[in-house]
Design an enzyme around this catalytic site. Structure first.
Site, short mmCIF file in Angstrom:
data_model
loop_
_atom_site.label_atom_id
_atom_site.label_comp_id
_atom_site.label_asym_id
_atom_site.label_seq_id
_atom_site.Cartn_x
_atom_site.Cartn_y
_atom_site.Cartn_z
N TYR A 119 1.17 -1.63 -0.23
CA TYR A 119 -0.30 0.04 0.24
C TYR A 119 0.79 1.23 -0.20
O TYR A 119 0.43 1.95 0.70
CB TYR A 119 -1.09 -0.29 1.23
CG TYR A 119 -1.98 -0.97 1.16
CD1 TYR A 119 -1.75 -2.07 0.48
CD2 TYR A 119 -3.20 -1.39 2.18
CE1 TYR A 119 -3.24 -3.33 0.33
CE2 TYR A 119 -4.65 -2.14 1.76
CZ TYR A 119 -4.12 -3.61 0.97
OH TYR A 119 -4.91 -4.55 1.13
N LYS B 1 4.90 -14.42 -0.60
CA LYS B 1 4.61 -15.36 -1.34
C LYS B 1 5.55 -15.22 -2.59
O LYS B 1 6.41 -14.58 -3.33
CB LYS B 1 3.68 -14.09 -2.08
CG LYS B 1 2.54 -14.29 -3.25
CD LYS B 1 2.56 -15.88 -3.14
CE LYS B 1 1.79 -16.43 -4.61
NZ LYS B 1 1.95 -17.57 -4.41
N ASP C 198 -1.14 -18.26 -0.94
CA ASP C 198 -2.41 -18.82 -0.99
C ASP C 198 -2.11 -20.43 -0.59
O ASP C 198 -4.00 -20.34 -0.44
CB ASP C 198 -2.11 -18.96 -2.66
CG ASP C 198 -0.94 -19.36 -3.01
OD1 ASP C 198 0.43 -19.51 -2.10
OD2 ASP C 198 -0.50 -19.69 -4.24
N ASP D 84 -4.33 -7.97 5.07
CA ASP D 84 -6.07 -7.34 4.98
C ASP D 84 -6.54 -8.51 3.90
O ASP D 84 -7.82 -9.10 4.88
CB ASP D 84 -5.94 -6.65 3.67
CG ASP D 84 -6.92 -5.14 3.25
OD1 ASP D 84 -7.61 -5.88 4.14
OD2 ASP D 84 -7.34 -4.58 2.73
N ASP E 140 -10.19 -10.62 6.16
CA ASP E 140 -11.36 -10.76 5.88
C ASP E 140 -11.85 -12.41 6.17
O ASP E 140 -12.54 -12.83 6.34
CB ASP E 140 -11.66 -9.48 4.26
CG ASP E 140 -12.06 -8.44 5.01
OD1 ASP E 140 -11.23 -8.10 5.93
OD2 ASP E 140 -12.39 -7.53 3.87
#
Ligand code: NAI
Ligand code: MG
Length: 365
Positions: free
Chosen positions: A134, A184, A217, A241, A245
């Site tokens: 971000y 990742k 993943d 983030d 969720d």
């Protein structure tokens, strides 16, 4: 001196869940010596429509004079998220170095399990909150042309990774000592291997933490298949983030998920807000689930040193759920107000019992 709390209810259901949480916390002060002063700020999308900005020019200076910020949600369908989120939320997180975003997710009583397996989930996601994906660095080129393109740089710093990893290890040490780092590094070959290295170094410096690095993943899949196997997960801004969720959905509803944006050094105010947004699809109907806001209020009380009051607040809505009362997102029929009325009744019972026990143990001494 009382703790000064800046209250920004914000947009959409923020205007419904904030009064609900305030009411529960105010009710608690009948039993707990809470010294809090609330300062309501009318910032958000309506403010934007009048003033062309989400908060006043000196808004951050104003917030700096508080001990905590209690936020509802921001976001409106007619204003781009780049204005609403980047005009309020993100500047607060960055200016006040709230580099840790703590998001607990756990199975609550009475909620229909989303997964076939009903083993209890109790995990905490520690999301890096100030850098990473971000970033503001980048641009759009050749707009409208054939070569139109966009570039956005991800920025990781050793200091940034180290401090969030250290915080996550600290939380893990207070829990079951198991820390999972989301990575990742198989696809993102510069920043993510750096993340892995610094997290490993930082955690190695602390005894008793079992660190596992998992590709994000596969981690997403594992959070759906066996969420009960996780203790603490540390992740970058973007991965944290998304994973948080997901974790909140697996435990029931995004409407229950709380979060704390912390400046662990306490140089600046920390901010407490539900994970959900302004939910324009249900705003104004009085049916929003207030748990995310109430639970965020509990995290705030804990941060301000009122641990017992925070525990009672959580026990209050847990009992309401256990009794079979819930809002529509959880399959129930209660309105926001009905839910809060039930929480208040339970708070009274829990607090009375607590006072009786405290007096009982005094007499025994
Ligand atoms: P959202 O979280 O507002 O809503 C997603 C879905 O969950 C909707 O169907 C909504 O009705 C439901 N939902 C959310 N909270 C609920 C609650 N407390 N009770 C019952 N149902 C609930 O996310 P969405 O729709 O993607 O975003 C709406 C706006 O909020 C956008 O402008 C977005 O940028 C903003 N947003 C703001 C956040 C913040 O203030 N921290 C976080 C996420 C989104
Ligand atoms: Mg999110």
């Amino acid at each position: 001196m009382p703790a000064r709390i800046a209250v920004i209810a914000g947009d959409g259901i923020g205007q419904e869940v904030m009064p609900a949480a305030r009411e529960c916390i105010d009710a608690l002060s009948a039993w707990h010596p809470l010294e809090l002063t609330w300062h309501e700020l009318d910032w958000g999308s309506d403010y934007y429509r009048t003033h062309g900005r989400m908060m006043p020019l000196d808004g951050l200076d104003e917030l700096a004079r508080h001990d905590a910020i209690f936020l509802g949600a921001v976001g409106a369908p007619d204003i781009p998220d780049t204005e609403t989120l980047w005009g309020l939320l993100i500047p607060i997180r960055r200016h006040f170095e709230q580099y840790v975003n703590v998001r607990p997710a756990r199975t609550l009583p009475g909620i229909r399990p989303v997964l076939a397996d009903d083993r209890r989930v109790d995990l905490v996601i520690v999301r890096e909150n100030s850098e990473g994906e971000y970033s503001e660095i980048g641009g759009r080129f050749s707009r409208g042309g054939e070569g139109e393109s966009a570039v956005q740089e991800t920025v990781f710093t050793r200091r940034g990774i180290d401090r969030v990893a250290r915080y996550a290890a600290e939380i893990a040490a207070q829990r079951h000592g198991r820390l999972t780092s989301a990575t990742k590094s198989n696809g993102i070959i510069h920043t993510m291997p750096f993340w892995d290295e610094v997290v490993a170094e930082t955690v190695a410096a602390r005894d008793g933490i079992e660190l596992t690095s998992v590709l994000a993943d596969a981690l997403a899949a594992a959070l759906v298949l066996r969420p009960w196997s996780f203790d603490v997960i540390v992740a970058s801004n973007l991965l944290g983030d998304i994973l948080s969720d997901l974790a909140s959905a697996v435990t029931g509803s995004i409407g229950v998920a709380p979060s704390a944006n912390l400046n662990p050094e306490r140089r600046y105010p920390s901010m407490f807000e539900p994970v959900h947004g302004s939910a324009p699809d249900i705003a104004g109907q009085g049916i929003a689930n207030p748990i995310g806001q109430i639970w965020s209020g509990a995290l705030m009380l804990e941060h301000l040193g009122y641990g017992t009051a925070a525990a009672h607040l959580i026990a209050g809505f847990e009992k309401t759920l256990a009794d079979g009362t819930s809002t529509r997102d959880l399959g129930g029929a209660a309105s926001t107000r009905e839910f809060v009325a039930s929480v208040r009744t339970n708070l009274a019972e829990i607090a009375d019992r607590f006072v009786e026990q405290a007096e009982g143990s005094k007499e025994q001494r």
